[in-house]
Every structure is written in C-alpha cells, then in structure tokens.
Design an enzyme around this catalytic site. Sequence first.
Site, short mmCIF file in Angstrom:
data_model
loop_
_atom_site.label_atom_id
_atom_site.label_comp_id
_atom_site.label_asym_id
_atom_site.label_seq_id
_atom_site.Cartn_x
_atom_site.Cartn_y
_atom_site.Cartn_z
N GLY A 1 0.83 -1.21 0.00
CA GLY A 1 0.00 0.00 0.00
C GLY A 1 0.86 1.25 0.00
O GLY A 1 2.02 1.22 -0.42
N LEU B 1 0.58 3.64 -2.03
CA LEU B 1 0.97 3.59 -3.44
C LEU B 1 1.52 4.94 -3.92
O LEU B 1 0.99 5.99 -3.57
CB LEU B 1 -0.21 3.19 -4.30
N HIS B 2 2.59 4.87 -4.68
CA HIS B 2 3.18 6.06 -5.29
C HIS B 2 3.39 5.77 -6.77
O HIS B 2 3.05 4.67 -7.25
CB HIS B 2 4.48 6.46 -4.59
N HIS C 1 4.66 2.33 -7.85
CA HIS C 1 3.67 1.24 -7.88
C HIS C 1 2.75 1.35 -9.10
O HIS C 1 2.39 0.36 -9.72
CB HIS C 1 2.77 1.31 -6.64
N GLY D 1 9.41 -4.00 -8.74
CA GLY D 1 10.28 -2.90 -9.13
C GLY D 1 11.75 -3.21 -8.88
O GLY D 1 12.11 -3.91 -7.92
N LYS E 1 13.83 -1.12 -7.85
CA LYS E 1 14.34 -0.36 -6.69
C LYS E 1 14.74 -1.33 -5.59
O LYS E 1 15.78 -1.20 -4.97
CB LYS E 1 13.26 0.62 -6.20
N ASP E 2 13.89 -2.35 -5.37
CA ASP E 2 14.20 -3.39 -4.39
C ASP E 2 14.86 -4.55 -5.13
O ASP E 2 14.29 -5.64 -5.27
CB ASP E 2 12.91 -3.84 -3.69
N SER F 1 7.74 4.58 -0.47
CA SER F 1 6.74 4.99 0.54
C SER F 1 7.44 5.63 1.73
O SER F 1 6.87 6.46 2.42
CB SER F 1 5.92 3.79 0.99
N ARG F 2 8.69 5.24 1.96
CA ARG F 2 9.41 5.76 3.13
C ARG F 2 9.92 7.19 2.93
O ARG F 2 10.31 7.84 3.90
CB ARG F 2 10.58 4.83 3.49
O1 PAF Z 1 7.96 -4.65 -2.03
C1 PAF Z 1 7.04 -4.71 -1.20
O2 PAF Z 1 6.21 -3.83 -1.07
C2 PAF Z 1 6.95 -5.93 -0.29
O3 PAF Z 1 8.20 -6.36 0.10
C3 PAF Z 1 6.11 -7.07 -0.87
C4 PAF Z 1 6.78 -7.65 -2.13
C5 PAF Z 1 4.72 -6.60 -1.21
C6 PAF Z 1 6.00 -8.23 0.13
O4 PAF Z 1 5.36 -7.83 1.30
#
Ligand code: PAF
Length: 281
Positions: free
Chosen positions: A31, A33-34, A37, A147, A149-150, A186-187
């Site tokens: 959630g 969302l930006h 997302h 994404g 980013k992660d 989101s952070r």
């Molecule tokens: O990237 C995220 O927002 C979370 O790590 C995910 C993949 C939804 C798992 O909780």
Amino acid sequence: MELHCDIASVRAATSADRFAGREIAFVPTMGALHAGHLTLIRRAREIASRVVVSIYVNPLQFGPKEDFSRYPRDLERDLLLSKETGATDVFAPDTTELMSAGLDITVNPGPQGKTLCGRSRPGHFGGVLTIVAKLFNLVQPTVAVFGWKDAQQLILIRKMVQDLSFPVRVEGVETVRESDGLAMSSRNAYLSAKERSEAPWIHRALASARDCAVAGGEGRATRLSRHAIEQIHANTGARIDYVNVVALDNLRQLKTVEPGNTMIAAAAYFGATRLIDNVRF
Ligand code: PAF
C-alpha cells in the site's frame, strides 16, 4: 474494480481467467501507493486484462525496531489509485484472514538473502519470500511484476520461483524517480525537508560510481564503492549502511566489474529513515 478481503473471494475472481488459460498479472504491494507502484500496475495491465494488486503491510518482514506500526496506511486512497491505473482486483486481507492456520513453515532465502540488506535486516527476506509465496498460491498469477528499486528482493523472488518451481513469470520494472533522481519509496514520506534535499545524493553517488566504471574505465570494485561513499559523506549527513558492488546474477561480491552483470547497491539512513537504491550496468 473489485475489493477482496478474503481468500475465497480473490480465488473466485481469478478462476475463470485461469481455466480459460488467460494471463493473470499480479502486483504485490504494502500500500501507500506512489508513482513507482502505478508504473508496475500499468505494466501489468499491458500484459493482462486481469490485474490483481495486493495491499498488505506484512509484519513478517519488519524487524522489532523497524517501522511496522508507523508504516503509512491509506486504503481508500490506494483503492482509488489502483482503480484509476487499471487494476481489476485489489486483495487487501488482514492478518487474521491470511495467517488463520498459523505460520510454522517459512521460506529460507539462502545465501543471497544474507548479503546487502540481509546483513542489517536479519529475517527480512525470509518474511518477504514467505508472504510472496503465500500470495502467489492465493492469487495464482501467470506473471508477477516487481520494481528494480528493491533489486535484492526481485532477485530473491526470481530465485525462489526457479528453485521451488512456481508456475509464474517474474517481471522487473525500472525504478521510477523524482525529478531530482530520488527513487520513489513509501518511506520518502518520513524525510524532513533537510533529509529530503540530501536524499537524491544516494542516487547521484551511485550513478557517478557507475560513470567512473563505464566512461572512466575504473574496474576495481573497492574504488567504485569508495567513490560513492565519499560523495554521500561529502554532501549529506546520512549514515551509510553499505555500498557494495555485486554480481546481478547471484549477488556475490565482485572484485572487478563485470560489464552487463554488475550492480552497485547502497543503503543509508537519513535520520531514522533507511533508503536503498542501486544502479546496474
Ligand atoms: O515490495 C514490497 O512492497 C513488499 O516487500 C512485498 C513484495 C509486497 C511483500 O510484502
């Protein structure tokens, strides 16, 4: 767009597409969302006419001292944005629905979960993979979109899908950035004005290190990470968690850059807020 809070409902929503052999695209989120997302949802919509977005702030992936309780939550806004962007279904279960049978069996991310963010966030990637495995089994998508980013998360999810033979394709989408280069997260909402003004340096520093390698011919990984660290120190008050040069295919630490298979990744605390970013080349 339909909202599903229980498992039976999300399963029922996707069953006709599944039996007809149509694509089901899935965008798992927590959630808040930006634009990042929304790019994932748009990509999912290009692939499939059924797009399921999950919204669940997963307690398993937060450490005891992390921001689980203050993580931004705004379901109404997220529903609106998901709908506008083309999602057909949002799955927003609560923990009682998701964990009613308990959770004794979990996914072990293996060695690739121990490097980079895994060092300072023990248990994090086990929590991510466990919930993603569960969501994959609930939604049963044909394709899931994440994404870059992660990056470590994306690489580990691909590895899990490969090693445990999940019948799903995993697609990575390029990081969406603010106009000053800061990766959307989101952070970012936690940052003070001063921290926000310094935060783009994490990307500038990594991009500059990449330029030293690509344009300047510097192949030594330690030189590149030192260069990025110096840039961050010179321009911000951030506390660096790590700057590492790793192989994209298996996250092993590199001594020398491998063109096409190199990632410089960093994590740094701006005040109490931990930001991550990476460049790949
Ligand atoms: O990237 C995220 O927002 C979370 O790590 C995910 C993949 C939804 C798992 O909780």
